[in-house]
Scaffold this motif. Structure first.
Motif, PDB file in Angstrom:
ATOM      1  N   SER A 389       2.271   3.805  -7.099  1.00 25.67           N
ATOM      2  CA  SER A 389       3.102   4.414  -6.051  1.00 25.67           C
ATOM      3  C   SER A 389       2.483   4.229  -4.677  1.00 25.67           C
ATOM      4  O   SER A 389       3.170   3.859  -3.711  1.00 25.67           O
ATOM      5  CB  SER A 389       3.299   5.907  -6.350  1.00 25.67           C
ATOM      6  OG  SER A 389       3.927   6.092  -7.601  1.00 25.67           O
ATOM      7  N   VAL A 390       1.182   4.473  -4.570  1.00 23.06           N
ATOM      8  CA  VAL A 390       0.501   4.302  -3.284  1.00 23.06           C
ATOM      9  C   VAL A 390       0.520   2.836  -2.862  1.00 23.06           C
ATOM     10  O   VAL A 390       0.778   2.510  -1.692  1.00 23.06           O
ATOM     11  CB  VAL A 390      -0.938   4.832  -3.366  1.00 23.06           C
ATOM     12  CG1 VAL A 390      -1.717   4.474  -2.096  1.00 23.06           C
ATOM     13  CG2 VAL A 390      -0.942   6.343  -3.560  1.00 23.06           C
ATOM     14  N   GLY A 391       0.259   1.932  -3.818  1.00 23.42           N
ATOM     15  CA  GLY A 391       0.265   0.512  -3.494  1.00 23.42           C
ATOM     16  C   GLY A 391       1.599   0.040  -2.957  1.00 23.42           C
ATOM     17  O   GLY A 391       1.658  -0.737  -1.996  1.00 23.42           O
ATOM     18  N   ASN A 392       2.685   0.514  -3.547  1.00 20.01           N
ATOM     19  CA  ASN A 392       4.016   0.104  -3.087  1.00 20.01           C
ATOM     20  C   ASN A 392       4.358   0.657  -1.713  1.00 20.01           C
ATOM     21  O   ASN A 392       5.171   0.072  -0.984  1.00 20.01           O
ATOM     22  CB  ASN A 392       5.069   0.557  -4.106  1.00 20.01           C
ATOM     23  CG  ASN A 392       5.042  -0.285  -5.366  1.00 20.01           C
ATOM     24  OD1 ASN A 392       4.757  -1.467  -5.319  1.00 20.01           O
ATOM     25  ND2 ASN A 392       5.324   0.338  -6.500  1.00 20.01           N
ATOM     26  N   ILE A 393       3.750   1.788  -1.350  1.00 24.35           N
ATOM     27  CA  ILE A 393       3.984   2.356  -0.018  1.00 24.35           C
ATOM     28  C   ILE A 393       3.126   1.642   1.028  1.00 24.35           C
ATOM     29  O   ILE A 393       3.572   1.350   2.137  1.00 24.35           O
ATOM     30  CB  ILE A 393       3.696   3.872  -0.026  1.00 24.35           C
ATOM     31  CG1 ILE A 393       4.734   4.603  -0.888  1.00 24.35           C
ATOM     32  CG2 ILE A 393       3.713   4.436   1.393  1.00 24.35           C
ATOM     33  CD1 ILE A 393       4.437   6.076  -1.085  1.00 24.35           C
ATOM     34  N   VAL A 394       1.881   1.338   0.661  1.00 21.23           N
ATOM     35  CA  VAL A 394       0.937   0.737   1.610  1.00 21.23           C
ATOM     36  C   VAL A 394       1.242  -0.743   1.850  1.00 21.23           C
ATOM     37  O   VAL A 394       1.064  -1.249   2.966  1.00 21.23           O
ATOM     38  CB  VAL A 394      -0.504   0.909   1.080  1.00 21.23           C
ATOM     39  CG1 VAL A 394      -1.497   0.073   1.895  1.00 21.23           C
ATOM     40  CG2 VAL A 394      -0.900   2.372   1.107  1.00 21.23           C
ATOM     41  N   ALA A 395       1.711  -1.455   0.825  1.00 15.68           N
ATOM     42  CA  ALA A 395       1.852  -2.903   0.905  1.00 15.68           C
ATOM     43  C   ALA A 395       2.683  -3.401   2.085  1.00 15.68           C
ATOM     44  O   ALA A 395       2.263  -4.362   2.759  1.00 15.68           O
ATOM     45  CB  ALA A 395       2.437  -3.434  -0.411  1.00 15.68           C
ATOM     46  N   PRO A 396       3.867  -2.826   2.378  1.00 20.12           N
ATOM     47  CA  PRO A 396       4.647  -3.360   3.502  1.00 20.12           C
ATOM     48  C   PRO A 396       3.886  -3.329   4.827  1.00 20.12           C
ATOM     49  O   PRO A 396       3.894  -4.328   5.578  1.00 20.12           O
ATOM     50  CB  PRO A 396       5.879  -2.443   3.541  1.00 20.12           C
ATOM     51  CG  PRO A 396       6.016  -1.936   2.144  1.00 20.12           C
ATOM     52  CD  PRO A 396       4.612  -1.770   1.651  1.00 20.12           C
ATOM     53  N   VAL A 397       3.223  -2.230   5.121  1.00 21.59           N
ATOM     54  CA  VAL A 397       2.462  -2.128   6.371  1.00 21.59           C
ATOM     55  C   VAL A 397       1.272  -3.070   6.344  1.00 21.59           C
ATOM     56  O   VAL A 397       0.987  -3.781   7.321  1.00 21.59           O
ATOM     57  CB  VAL A 397       1.991  -0.674   6.596  1.00 21.59           C
ATOM     58  CG1 VAL A 397       1.116  -0.578   7.837  1.00 21.59           C
ATOM     59  CG2 VAL A 397       3.183   0.260   6.713  1.00 21.59           C
ATOM     60  N   LEU A 398       0.558  -3.105   5.221  1.00 23.45           N
ATOM     61  CA  LEU A 398      -0.639  -3.936   5.114  1.00 23.45           C
ATOM     62  C   LEU A 398      -0.316  -5.412   5.295  1.00 23.45           C
ATOM     63  O   LEU A 398      -0.924  -6.102   6.135  1.00 23.45           O
ATOM     64  CB  LEU A 398      -1.298  -3.701   3.751  1.00 23.45           C
ATOM     65  CG  LEU A 398      -2.474  -4.617   3.395  1.00 23.45           C
ATOM     66  CD1 LEU A 398      -3.645  -4.383   4.341  1.00 23.45           C
ATOM     67  CD2 LEU A 398      -2.891  -4.429   1.943  1.00 23.45           C
ATOM     68  N   PHE A 399       0.635  -5.911   4.546  1.00 25.23           N
ATOM     69  CA  PHE A 399       0.878  -7.356   4.539  1.00 25.23           C
ATOM     70  C   PHE A 399       1.582  -7.829   5.806  1.00 25.23           C
ATOM     71  O   PHE A 399       1.300  -8.928   6.300  1.00 25.23           O
ATOM     72  CB  PHE A 399       1.669  -7.754   3.298  1.00 25.23           C
ATOM     73  CG  PHE A 399       0.852  -7.698   2.040  1.00 25.23           C
ATOM     74  CD1 PHE A 399      -0.416  -8.256   1.978  1.00 25.23           C
ATOM     75  CD2 PHE A 399       1.337  -7.068   0.905  1.00 25.23           C
ATOM     76  CE1 PHE A 399      -1.179  -8.206   0.832  1.00 25.23           C
ATOM     77  CE2 PHE A 399       0.589  -7.011  -0.251  1.00 25.23           C
ATOM     78  CZ  PHE A 399      -0.674  -7.584  -0.289  1.00 25.23           C
ATOM     79  N   THR A 400       2.499  -7.043   6.322  1.00 26.33           N
ATOM     80  CA  THR A 400       3.145  -7.457   7.576  1.00 26.33           C
ATOM     81  C   THR A 400       2.161  -7.430   8.742  1.00 26.33           C
ATOM     82  O   THR A 400       2.220  -8.284   9.634  1.00 26.33           O
ATOM     83  CB  THR A 400       4.359  -6.567   7.889  1.00 26.33           C
ATOM     84  OG1 THR A 400       3.960  -5.185   7.870  1.00 26.33           O
ATOM     85  CG2 THR A 400       5.471  -6.771   6.869  1.00 26.33           C
ATOM     86  N   SER A 401       1.234  -6.470   8.743  1.00 35.73           N
ATOM     87  CA  SER A 401       0.209  -6.428   9.797  1.00 35.73           C
ATOM     88  C   SER A 401      -0.714  -7.634   9.701  1.00 35.73           C
ATOM     89  O   SER A 401      -1.042  -8.267  10.714  1.00 35.73           O
ATOM     90  CB  SER A 401      -0.608  -5.134   9.697  1.00 35.73           C
ATOM     91  OG  SER A 401       0.212  -3.999   9.872  1.00 35.73           O
TER      92      SER A 401
END
Length: 440
Positions: A389-401
């Motif tokens: 759950s945390v990974g799916n929330i963090v991934a969009p911000v992490l990878f787009t940044s």
């Protein structure tokens, strides 16, 4: 009591395809297909529904969705306690009913705070479902076919999600944005139908004790008595906890890679490399077809016997996939023809990526409920689901940044993370028993 089915009694076609014995499991199979069909129909279109049907700005809807998803994070621990108290079948039914209520609340949500509440319900259903589902497989599958069932249910999920996405795309093509309301109205009853299917699933407690309500005191994971001092047993319990935490940590790069498929690859192919939009869609189709059709046979015939060895293979393949995806943006000094290799590099990347998912997902699913005596209990399953759950929330911000900083960074960071996880996997091996027996 479920009797083992000898290979001579299994049809050759089933053995070739690597499929488990499905007789008597129709409701479980149907429930998995219907649940994933509803998921594929609507969940990826939630943002589009609220921006078009409610005429709300994308930023407001995105913030509301994130708030709802964050609010649902603690649900994994509540679900874990309910898993221990009521068992995985009842909890899976509750999860589907909660998902139905969440999607129906889309029809009533008109303001950002209402959207956040709707997504809180939807994500609570998703988190509860996955907290219970892996343990439910233990109660459904014979011990000898356990990894085969993890592979088979993964294939079912990909088939259902793909079919749901195709239905949604067809409805939108025919009716335009107005079809979104009908998709919401259709998805909710599908979740209720899945709940009915799961409610009728016959279950049995696993014969090897992996789904015991309490970890067996005085016994090691493989069932032999522990003759040591109580202090030795306490150290063993602490070691089991550390090994499970290590499993959760080593799984994070795979969690992020799965989110990468949805978040990053399409943007990378179209915006960074300038390829047409259909090429990004084709990559997703290749992944869906490969995972849906090859997971069971490759797991049955080519995967290493030990789950942790299969996880290692998955991480190696992921590192190869990250290298392939990075090829088109490598500096000319490193690879002069990097730019012209974009299409073949992406194809190689998605094939390696899909193979990694095929081998890794069933193995980590099996190990998440069998690594330690208490792995199938609610506390461990809640912790494992929290990482997803945390990974799916963090991934969009992490990878787009990372992509906006340098197009090479997402692949480099993910590749290093997979190598770190690969280095940690040997520590998952169970400690040597004091009587000189073999380690698990």
């Amino acid at each position: 009591m479920t009797r083992a089915v000898t290979s001579s009694r299994v049809p050759w076609s089933r053995r070739l395809l690597g499929l488990p014995v499905t007789r008597g499991h129709g409701r479980f199979i149907t429930g998995n297909l219907i649940d994933s069909l509803a998921y594929g129909m609507l969940l990826p279109l939630g943002l589009l529904y609220f921006t078009t049907r409610r005429d709300l700005p994308l930023a407001s809807v995105g913030t509301a969705v994130t708030v709802g998803q964050l609010g649902a994070l603690p649900v994994v621990f509540v679900a874990g306690r309910l898993l221990d108290r009521h068992g995985p079948k009842r909890l899976t039914v509750v999860a589907n009913v909660t998902g139905a209520a969440g999607f129906l609340s889309f029809l009533l949500a008109e303001r950002p705070w209402q959207i956040a509440c709707a997504y809180l319900l939807v994500q609570s259903g998703v988190n509860t479902y996955y907290t219970a589902h892996r343990t439910l497989i233990l109660y459904v599958a014979p011990t000898a076919e356990r990894r085969g069932w993890f592979a088979f249910t993964g294939s079912l999920r990909n088939i259902g999600i793909g079919a749901g996405a195709l239905l949604a795309a067809g409805a939108l093509a025919l009716s335009g944005p107005s079809a979104l309301t009908w998709l919401v109205v259709t998805a909710a009853p599908l979740y209720l139908l899945a709940a009915v299917c799961f409610a009728g699933v016959p279950v049995h407690r696993p014969s090897d004790g992996t789904a015991s309500k309490e970890p067996t005191r005085g016994k090691r994971a493989h069932g032999k008595p522990d003759h040591g001092h109580p202090a030795v047993r306490r150290r063993s319990g602490a070691g089991d906890t550390r090994r499970y935490l290590l499993l959760v940590t080593a799984n994070v790069p795979f969690v992020l890679s799965q989110a990468m498929l949805a978040v990053l690859i399409a943007v990378y192919a179209t915006e960074t490399l300038g390829l047409p939009a259909w090429s990004a869609s084709l990559l997703l189709v290749v992944n869906t077809v490969m995972v849906s059709t090859l997971t069971s046979p490759l797991t049955a015939h080519m995967a290493p016997r030990q789950p942790r060895h299969t996880m290692a293979l998955g991480h190696v393949l992921l590192v190869g996939a990250m290298l392939a995806f990075a090829v088109p943006v490598l500096p000319a000094a490193v690879l002069p023809a990097a730019g012209s290799a974009a299409r073949p590099a992406l194809v190689v990347g998605i094939v390696l990526f899909s193979l990694a998912e095929i081998f890794y997902a069933p193995a980590v699913g099996e190990l998440s409920v069998t690594l330690t005596p208490g792995a199938a209990r609610g506390g461990s399953q809640g912790l494992y689901q929290l990482s997803w759950s945390v990974g799916n929330i963090v991934a969009p911000v992490l990878f787009t940044s990372l992509l906006s900083t340098d197009p090479l960074l997402p692949w480099a960071v993910q590749g290093v993370a997979c190598l770190a996880a690969l280095a940690a996997l040997p520590a998952l091996r169970s400690p040597a028993p004091p009587d000189g027996g073999k380690r698990a």
